[in-house]
Motif scaffolding. Structure first.
Motif: not given
Length: 365
Positions: A301-316, A321-324
């Motif tokens: 559940g930590a990975v999402v797909r958007h704009a043809g790319q997989s992303w995770v959201f890193v806590r800052t 920070r959305a990171r591909p």
């Protein structure tokens, strides 16, 4: 305990420096709590992993031959059966065809015309040397002979296209005896995959009769999830568990299947191809080699797909920070990915819809 962890992360957890294509999402503590976001720490794993993908065994197009009927007619005899090995030039069927008889008649007619034109040319050349006829008549006779010779060559090629052997054409020329049937031969060495005609059946010209294929090497077309598109490259080794079949990826598809949202990866099986059968559905084990980027394990559940790319959201400190990332393997509960993360990074695993909405707004839909 979880609340204390979240508060600690809000003040102390700092992700690595931004990299290109990252998106910073500002989120204060109140918004963080209201969204119900939960985070978990990334878990490092070995750089080489295996992923299992479904695939279908097929014959490379260059190794598949379709034998078609050279002419309309009646199938007198089928000489091979499915799964039977054949050699190049081996008779595989006999066909009785009125088209063949007509082609032979026209050939004999053209042969007679060519011989007559040749004799006329010989006679006119002699008469021209004796100055009995003008040169203009000789030129006309030569043109007539060239036309007759060309017509004869055309008719001979037609017989060859109808499948008549060179020896039979020579016998027709010398003995002037027509044959009512022709023999269909195998164009190359291989295995008969399919027999599409039976004895006694009337067939049309160019109707497919046999499928013959060379079965080494074979191809496996893998169905690769779009999320793993960047993890598999040409040269990636692939094996079929339980068999000696092994090969490597030779081509990656560029179009996405609209139904399954998957890409096709073509594997050429060069070792152990005899253990596979065309049309067989297999589960192939794909060895994903390290590429210098650290590999991590997270809940799926930590990975999402958007704009043809997989992303995770890193806590800052200021939010996320959305990171591909590049997904290399995935199960129902976990996902293995490659990304520039640090061992103490925490990523969002729940409540990420609000983060995805921010990513869509900033990055574009």
């Amino acid at each position: 305990m979880a609340c204390a962890l979240l508060l600690g992360l809000a003040t102390s957890a700092v992700a690595a420096e931004p990299t290109p294509n990252e998106v910073t999402i500002r989120l204060d503590e109140r918004q963080y709590r209201a969204a119900g976001i939960e985070v978990t720490r990334v878990e490092a794993e070995a750089g080489t992993t295996q992923t299992v993908l479904p695939g279908t065994v097929g014959v490379p197009p260059a190794q598949l031959r379709i034998v078609a009927a050279p002419a309309a007619g009646l199938v007198e005899e089928v000489l091979v059966a499915p799964n039977e090995p054949v050699t190049a030039g081996q008779p595989i069927a006999r066909l009785r065809s009125p088209d063949l008889l007509e082609a032979q008649r026209l050939y004999l007619q053209a042969l007679s015309a060519e011989q007559l034109a040749a004799e006329k040319l010989r006679r006119d050349e002699q008469m021209h040397r004796e100055r009995i006829i003008a040169e203009r008549r000789l030129l006309t006779t030569r043109a007539d002979h060239d036309y007759a010779r060309t017509s004869l060559q055309e008719r001979e090629q037609m017989l060859a296209l109808l499948g008549m052997a060179e020896a039979d054409i020579r016998a027709l020329r010398e003995q002037r005896r027509m044959v009512p049937a022709l023999t269909v031969i195998a164009p190359a060495e291989g295995v008969v995959l399919e027999v599409r005609a039976s004895a006694g059946e009337r067939i049309a010209p160019a109707a497919p009769l046999f499928s013959i294929a060379r079965l080494d090497p074979l191809w496996i077309t893998l169905q690769m999830p779009l999320a793993q598109a960047n993890a598999i490259v040409p040269g990636t080794r692939v094996s079929v568990p339980g068999t000696p079949a092994q090969g490597e990826v030779i081509r990656l598809g560029r179009s996405v299947d609209a139904t399954t949202q998957s890409l096709a990866a073509v594997v050429e099986v060069s070792d152990g191809a005899e253990a596979l059968r065309p049309g067989q559905v297999v589960s192939a084990s794909v060895a994903l080699r390290p590429n210098g980027t650290p590999q991590w394990r997270l809940p799926s559940g930590a990975v999402v797909r958007h704009a043809g790319q997989s992303w995770v959201f890193v806590r800052t400190q200021g939010g996320f920070r959305a990171r591909p990332v590049v997904v290399v393997a995935e199960t129902a509960s976990t996902v293995s990915l490659r990304a520039k993360l640090a061992p103490d990074d925490h990523v969002a695993t729940r409540g990420i819809l609000s983060l995805l909405a921010e990513l869509t707004e900033v990055y574009g839909g």
